[in-house]
Design a protein around this motif. Sequence first.
Motif, mmCIF file in Angstrom:
data_model
loop_
_atom_site.group_PDB
_atom_site.id
_atom_site.type_symbol
_atom_site.label_atom_id
_atom_site.label_comp_id
_atom_site.label_asym_id
_atom_site.label_seq_id
_atom_site.Cartn_x
_atom_site.Cartn_y
_atom_site.Cartn_z
ATOM 1 N N LEU A 143 27.857 48.893 74.823
ATOM 2 C CA LEU A 143 27.905 48.086 76.048
ATOM 3 C C LEU A 143 26.991 48.662 77.122
ATOM 4 O O LEU A 143 26.200 47.939 77.740
ATOM 5 N N LEU A 144 27.077 49.955 77.358
ATOM 6 C CA LEU A 144 26.261 50.584 78.396
ATOM 7 C C LEU A 144 24.778 50.450 78.086
ATOM 8 O O LEU A 144 23.963 50.194 78.990
ATOM 9 N N ALA A 145 24.400 50.622 76.815
ATOM 10 C CA ALA A 145 22.991 50.463 76.434
ATOM 11 C C ALA A 145 22.535 49.035 76.661
ATOM 12 O O ALA A 145 21.415 48.799 77.133
ATOM 13 N N GLY A 146 23.370 48.060 76.327
ATOM 14 C CA GLY A 146 23.006 46.664 76.534
ATOM 15 C C GLY A 146 22.850 46.320 77.994
ATOM 16 O O GLY A 146 21.935 45.584 78.378
ATOM 17 N N ILE A 147 23.739 46.843 78.844
ATOM 18 C CA ILE A 147 23.648 46.597 80.276
ATOM 19 C C ILE A 147 22.317 47.100 80.818
ATOM 20 O O ILE A 147 21.634 46.420 81.594
ATOM 21 N N GLN A 148 21.925 48.279 80.400
ATOM 22 C CA GLN A 148 20.717 48.909 80.926
ATOM 23 C C GLN A 148 19.454 48.370 80.276
ATOM 24 O O GLN A 148 18.486 48.036 80.985
ATOM 25 N N ASP A 149 19.424 48.235 78.949
ATOM 26 C CA ASP A 149 18.192 47.911 78.240
ATOM 27 C C ASP A 149 17.958 46.404 78.095
ATOM 28 O O ASP A 149 16.828 45.936 78.277
ATOM 29 N N GLU A 150 18.993 45.648 77.769
ATOM 30 C CA GLU A 150 18.827 44.212 77.561
ATOM 31 C C GLU A 150 18.953 43.424 78.855
ATOM 32 O O GLU A 150 18.109 42.576 79.166
ATOM 33 N N LEU A 151 20.001 43.698 79.624
ATOM 34 C CA LEU A 151 20.216 42.950 80.864
ATOM 35 C C LEU A 151 19.465 43.548 82.044
ATOM 36 O O LEU A 151 19.336 42.907 83.084
ATOM 37 N N GLN A 152 18.992 44.786 81.882
ATOM 38 C CA GLN A 152 18.244 45.484 82.937
ATOM 39 C C GLN A 152 19.027 45.521 84.250
ATOM 40 O O GLN A 152 18.523 45.201 85.323
ATOM 41 N N LEU A 153 20.270 45.950 84.118
ATOM 42 C CA LEU A 153 21.158 46.094 85.266
ATOM 43 C C LEU A 153 21.473 47.567 85.471
ATOM 44 O O LEU A 153 21.396 48.365 84.534
ATOM 45 N N PRO A 154 21.844 47.960 86.691
ATOM 46 C CA PRO A 154 22.255 49.352 86.896
ATOM 47 C C PRO A 154 23.538 49.649 86.149
ATOM 48 O O PRO A 154 24.422 48.791 86.024
ATOM 49 N N LEU A 155 23.635 50.858 85.634
ATOM 50 C CA LEU A 155 24.849 51.248 84.918
ATOM 51 C C LEU A 155 26.037 51.326 85.872
ATOM 52 O O LEU A 155 25.895 51.755 87.028
ATOM 53 N N PRO A 156 27.219 50.936 85.408
ATOM 54 C CA PRO A 156 28.417 51.117 86.235
ATOM 55 C C PRO A 156 28.815 52.581 86.281
ATOM 56 O O PRO A 156 28.341 53.393 85.474
ATOM 57 N N ALA A 157 29.659 52.925 87.237
ATOM 58 C CA ALA A 157 30.300 54.241 87.193
ATOM 59 C C ALA A 157 31.254 54.255 86.004
ATOM 60 O O ALA A 157 31.760 53.215 85.591
ATOM 61 N N LEU A 158 31.480 55.419 85.446
ATOM 62 C CA LEU A 158 32.338 55.527 84.271
ATOM 63 C C LEU A 158 33.383 56.613 84.504
ATOM 64 O O LEU A 158 33.066 57.686 85.009
ATOM 65 N N SER A 159 34.619 56.287 84.146
ATOM 66 C CA SER A 159 35.679 57.292 84.248
ATOM 67 C C SER A 159 36.421 57.374 82.926
ATOM 68 O O SER A 159 36.412 56.443 82.113
ATOM 69 N N VAL A 160 37.063 58.515 82.706
ATOM 70 C CA VAL A 160 37.909 58.721 81.536
ATOM 71 C C VAL A 160 39.346 58.743 82.034
ATOM 72 O O VAL A 160 39.638 59.272 83.115
ATOM 73 N N ASN A 161 40.244 58.124 81.272
ATOM 74 C CA ASN A 161 41.635 58.004 81.690
ATOM 75 C C ASN A 161 42.487 59.112 81.080
ATOM 76 O O ASN A 161 42.378 59.398 79.885
ATOM 77 N N ALA A 162 43.347 59.676 81.877
ATOM 78 C CA ALA A 162 44.216 60.752 81.400
ATOM 79 C C ALA A 162 45.137 60.288 80.288
ATOM 80 O O ALA A 162 45.520 61.069 79.414
ATOM 81 N N THR A 163 45.515 59.010 80.299
ATOM 82 C CA THR A 163 46.431 58.478 79.288
ATOM 83 C C THR A 163 45.701 57.824 78.118
ATOM 84 O O THR A 163 46.338 57.278 77.217
ATOM 85 N N GLY A 164 44.368 57.877 78.125
ATOM 86 C CA GLY A 164 43.597 57.339 77.008
ATOM 87 C C GLY A 164 42.607 56.278 77.422
ATOM 88 O O GLY A 164 42.918 55.403 78.225
ATOM 89 N N GLY A 165 41.404 56.350 76.878
ATOM 90 C CA GLY A 165 40.400 55.326 77.109
ATOM 91 C C GLY A 165 39.454 55.627 78.257
ATOM 92 O O GLY A 165 39.487 56.707 78.877
ATOM 93 N N TYR A 166 38.612 54.632 78.519
ATOM 94 C CA TYR A 166 37.568 54.730 79.536
ATOM 95 C C TYR A 166 37.619 53.499 80.441
ATOM 96 O O TYR A 166 38.106 52.442 80.037
ATOM 97 N N ARG A 167 37.080 53.648 81.627
ATOM 98 C CA ARG A 167 36.959 52.513 82.542
ATOM 99 C C ARG A 167 35.553 52.484 83.119
ATOM 100 O O ARG A 167 35.053 53.492 83.631
ATOM 101 N N ALA A 168 34.913 51.299 83.030
ATOM 102 C CA ALA A 168 33.623 51.066 83.688
ATOM 103 C C ALA A 168 33.890 50.419 85.040
ATOM 104 O O ALA A 168 34.610 49.415 85.120
ATOM 105 N N TRP A 169 33.315 50.999 86.100
ATOM 106 C CA TRP A 169 33.511 50.518 87.466
ATOM 107 C C TRP A 169 32.218 49.820 87.909
ATOM 108 O O TRP A 169 31.218 50.480 88.183
#
Length: 253
Positions: free
Chosen positions: A50-76
């Motif tokens: 997803l992050l590669a597609g946002i940057q390379d295909e859609l040519q958009l700035p990457l979102p901020a990214l966080s890791v969750n203490a209870t599991g998983g990731y969140r794109a902001w």
Amino acid sequence: MTADRLATERRRLFLLPDQPADLPLTEDGRCRTLFLEIVRNADWEALARLLAGIQDELQLPLPALSVNATGGYRAWFSLREAVSPSDGLAFLDGLRRRYLGDLPAGRVIAEFPQGTLPDLPSLDAESERWSAFIDPGMGAMFRDEPGLDIPPGRDRQADLLIGVRSLAAADFRRALKELGLPPVSEVTPAVLPTAARAGEAGQHAALPPAGWQNVGTSYSQPQAFLLAVMNDPTASAEHRLRAAEILMQAAAR
């Protein structure tokens, strides 16, 4: 001073002008922050795609990214201009379908936040691990276990946000088009179940349809039901968009 740097970056990216951090992110139903959450750390490769597609295909700035203490990731996702729930959810669902379509719906959560901005870094008392912003290039390090095991420095957290750029309105509209989505105002969503149609008519909402586990069991107010539908990852994208549109129409009256 360290805490102020982090607060300044959070305000720059995610809050409306002059908005106190302890107030809901929405203003007149609109918001400039969108969340896309991957609920399992093991799905890092899908998120990296997803992050590669946002940057390379859609040519958009990457979102901020966080890791969750209870599991998983969140794109902001930070937007330069606030958008409606229907616009925001359409954008997130377009990203999900293009880049995360191989993941079951329950493992991807698209969220148009209704509450206050989540406070990071934050400690999960049960697991004793930390939710925090991370460098997207280091995301694979968290593939096998959630969160951080030590408290992250707030100064470093601010540094991770300094390079994040808000998505311009013109780029947001272009992304919708490139994702195969017409302007939301031109979308004719599928008819909502009886409960949501009752909300449009200003009546009491009925029970949600079977299978919408996250919506709940009963709502006496249509607005509460529509908000639940809008933020329910098990509901279809069409139903979530339609619920958002009804809420926007009600707010405009």
